[in-house]
Design an enzyme around this catalytic site. Sequence first.
Site, mmCIF file in Angstrom:
data_model
loop_
_atom_site.group_PDB
_atom_site.id
_atom_site.type_symbol
_atom_site.label_atom_id
_atom_site.label_comp_id
_atom_site.label_asym_id
_atom_site.label_seq_id
_atom_site.Cartn_x
_atom_site.Cartn_y
_atom_site.Cartn_z
ATOM 1 C CE LYS A 1 -1.666 1.586 4.072
ATOM 2 N NZ LYS A 1 -1.415 3.006 4.382
ATOM 3 C CG ASN A 2 2.315 2.562 3.514
ATOM 4 O OD1 ASN A 2 1.144 2.825 3.229
ATOM 5 N ND2 ASN A 2 2.705 2.325 4.747
ATOM 6 C CB CYS B 1 -4.315 6.302 10.872
ATOM 7 S SG CYS B 1 -4.655 4.901 9.835
ATOM 8 N NE ARG C 1 -0.531 10.475 10.537
ATOM 9 C CZ ARG C 1 -0.789 9.416 9.764
ATOM 10 N NH1 ARG C 1 -1.987 8.874 9.775
ATOM 11 N NH2 ARG C 1 0.130 8.955 8.939
ATOM 12 C CG ASP D 1 3.031 1.495 9.451
ATOM 13 O OD1 ASP D 1 3.230 1.738 8.258
ATOM 14 O OD2 ASP D 1 2.697 2.370 10.285
ATOM 15 N NE ARG E 1 -7.187 4.463 5.256
ATOM 16 C CZ ARG E 1 -6.385 5.272 5.945
ATOM 17 N NH1 ARG E 1 -6.622 5.516 7.215
ATOM 18 N NH2 ARG E 1 -5.346 5.833 5.361
HETATM 19 C C1 EPZ Z 1 3.919 6.994 6.260
HETATM 20 O O1 EPZ Z 1 3.075 7.973 6.827
HETATM 21 C C2 EPZ Z 1 3.061 5.738 6.138
HETATM 22 N N1 EPZ Z 1 1.934 5.989 5.248
HETATM 23 C C3 EPZ Z 1 2.558 5.345 7.518
HETATM 24 O O2 EPZ Z 1 1.827 4.139 7.361
HETATM 25 C C4 EPZ Z 1 3.763 5.069 8.420
HETATM 26 O O3 EPZ Z 1 3.298 4.773 9.720
HETATM 27 C C5 EPZ Z 1 4.649 6.314 8.453
HETATM 28 O O4 EPZ Z 1 5.034 6.697 7.117
HETATM 29 C C6 EPZ Z 1 5.924 6.068 9.255
HETATM 30 O O5 EPZ Z 1 6.635 5.011 8.704
HETATM 31 C C7 EPZ Z 1 2.134 5.909 3.911
HETATM 32 O O6 EPZ Z 1 3.235 5.683 3.441
HETATM 33 C C8 EPZ Z 1 0.930 6.130 3.049
HETATM 34 P P1 EPZ Z 1 5.783 10.409 8.431
HETATM 35 P P2 EPZ Z 1 3.568 9.523 6.900
HETATM 36 O O7 EPZ Z 1 5.643 11.671 7.667
HETATM 37 O O8 EPZ Z 1 4.304 9.856 5.665
HETATM 38 C C9 EPZ Z 1 5.640 13.614 11.929
HETATM 39 C C10 EPZ Z 1 0.033 2.688 7.673
HETATM 40 O O9 EPZ Z 1 -0.391 2.133 8.699
HETATM 41 N N2 EPZ Z 1 5.513 14.622 10.854
HETATM 42 O O10 EPZ Z 1 7.032 9.597 8.290
HETATM 43 O O11 EPZ Z 1 2.385 10.331 7.268
HETATM 44 C C11 EPZ Z 1 4.376 12.777 12.058
HETATM 45 O O12 EPZ Z 1 3.410 13.435 12.863
HETATM 46 C C12 EPZ Z 1 0.423 4.141 7.722
HETATM 47 O O13 EPZ Z 1 0.209 2.131 6.579
HETATM 48 C C13 EPZ Z 1 5.548 15.973 11.203
HETATM 49 O O14 EPZ Z 1 5.688 16.323 12.362
HETATM 50 O O15 EPZ Z 1 4.561 9.449 8.130
HETATM 51 C C14 EPZ Z 1 4.887 11.511 12.697
HETATM 52 O O16 EPZ Z 1 4.989 11.703 14.081
HETATM 53 C C15 EPZ Z 1 0.132 4.756 9.070
HETATM 54 N N3 EPZ Z 1 5.404 16.896 10.205
HETATM 55 C C16 EPZ Z 1 6.296 11.370 12.098
HETATM 56 O O17 EPZ Z 1 6.644 12.663 11.578
HETATM 57 C C17 EPZ Z 1 5.245 16.528 8.892
HETATM 58 O O18 EPZ Z 1 5.141 17.427 8.031
HETATM 59 C C18 EPZ Z 1 6.383 10.341 10.980
HETATM 60 O O19 EPZ Z 1 5.502 10.747 9.981
HETATM 61 C C19 EPZ Z 1 5.208 15.154 8.571
HETATM 62 C C20 EPZ Z 1 5.351 14.214 9.563
#
Ligand code: EPZ
Length: 419
Positions: free
Chosen positions: A22-23, A116, A121, A305, A398
């Site tokens: 998915k990701n 989620c 976020r 995850d 999802r």
């Molecule tokens: C991706 O989400 C994945 N989703 C998530 O999978 C996964 O948990 C996550 O990466 C971490 O590996 C997809 O790829 C579609 P991040 P993403 O930006 O990109 C903070 C699942 O279950 N952050 O790496 O949203 C954020 O709040 C999903 O398949 C900021 O502060 O994750 C979090 O604490 C859930 N500001 C951390 O960084 C920003 O602008 C990691 O978020 C962006 C992120």
Amino acid sequence: MGKYIINGGKTISGKILLSGAKNSALPIIAASLLTNDVTVLNNCPKISDTDTAFKILKQLGTDIDADGNTIIINSSSADKVQIPENLVKKMRSSIIFMGALISRFGEGVLFYPGGCELGNRPIDIHLNAFKKLGAKINENGNKIEISCPKIIGTVIELPFPSVGATENIILASVFAKGKTIIKNAAKEPEICDLQLYLKKAGAKITGAGTDTITIEGTDKLGFAEHTIMPDRMEAGTYLMASAATGGELYIENISSYIIKPVTDILSQAGCNLKINNNSIYLKTTKHLSSIPVISTAPHPGFPTDMQPQLTTLLTQAQGTSIIKEEVFDKRIKHIPELIKMGADIDIKDNRTFIVKGPKKLIGTEVYSHDLRAGAALIIAGLLAEGRTIVNGSIHIQRGYENIETMLTKLGADIKFSEN
Ligand code: EPZ
């Protein structure tokens, strides 16, 4: 709202073939907007998130044909720059279209994404990066208008290796004037898959999988055919389900490297694993052992995850395990539901929980608040005594294609019910 009805006590054993990740599929679907030509995606998972991503592309004027898990995308007639709020709200990763929109059209209109409930976020890392690339951003309520007639390559150091922000900057930089270098980039394998697809279409990108990614701006992209990599989170979820129910599982078509952070933990918990380059065989021993301390971390750390699913597994392990969620600030919605089933878990704070085991779980009615929490509750239902009803199937669908069919094939007594 649909639900899964599970009669526990069966072991989960057999062989599975994984779906596409998915990701990986989601950023690649957004990236297909960059070419005026055709993109053919094989092994694309048929889940609600990819369905939403295709609806967004159609809304932007793209033509899409599907033949099972093969999707043919023709973005030549794409001409819209606004994504309706109802579609953006359906998933967090709709934000990934922002980079694609400013690359293709120099402008875009989106809304703050949904997704989620894993705590706060924000998208500040995304927006700050776009500003560094020369974009003007106007936030009006939860509407975001971005314009960037000419993207100028630059060096962007991320404050946190955000997966989505890394992917968004790559998409925004494909046609930039000059070179963009992303420092402290996320290293997840799905970013390597995105780079692979974009290079097939003609983009000049190097470094995915490391903490420094370089994108050399090019003029246009062309045709590309790509097979989405297997889903390591799906693999991990089924491995945890088999380990939690005393089963044995064989998975082929997965690179053992990308799932090593999960198989290392399963070995530490006492599972017997035979690992080849592209296949994994797991056999659970009689007794699972606790993990003194396990922290989630960006790749190649233990993936967030898989944290909910591991929490369920450790309720059956001998001893005390301390789980630290270091990526999201509130990925704990599965825990009160597991406690309802009899798990002995102490929530120290939003990021730290102490699991004591082994503790028998008793089937009851629970609610899945997010995708991986739902997976954790299904695993709990598989090992619990009696019947478990997991409500909130919409979240689980999802990210897992036909989870009830797959688990039934592996010996589970699980049914899906619409109401
Ligand atoms: C991706 O989400 C994945 N989703 C998530 O999978 C996964 O948990 C996550 O990466 C971490 O590996 C997809 O790829 C579609 P991040 P993403 O930006 O990109 C903070 C699942 O279950 N952050 O790496 O949203 C954020 O709040 C999903 O398949 C900021 O502060 O994750 C979090 O604490 C859930 N500001 C951390 O960084 C920003 O602008 C990691 O978020 C962006 C992120």
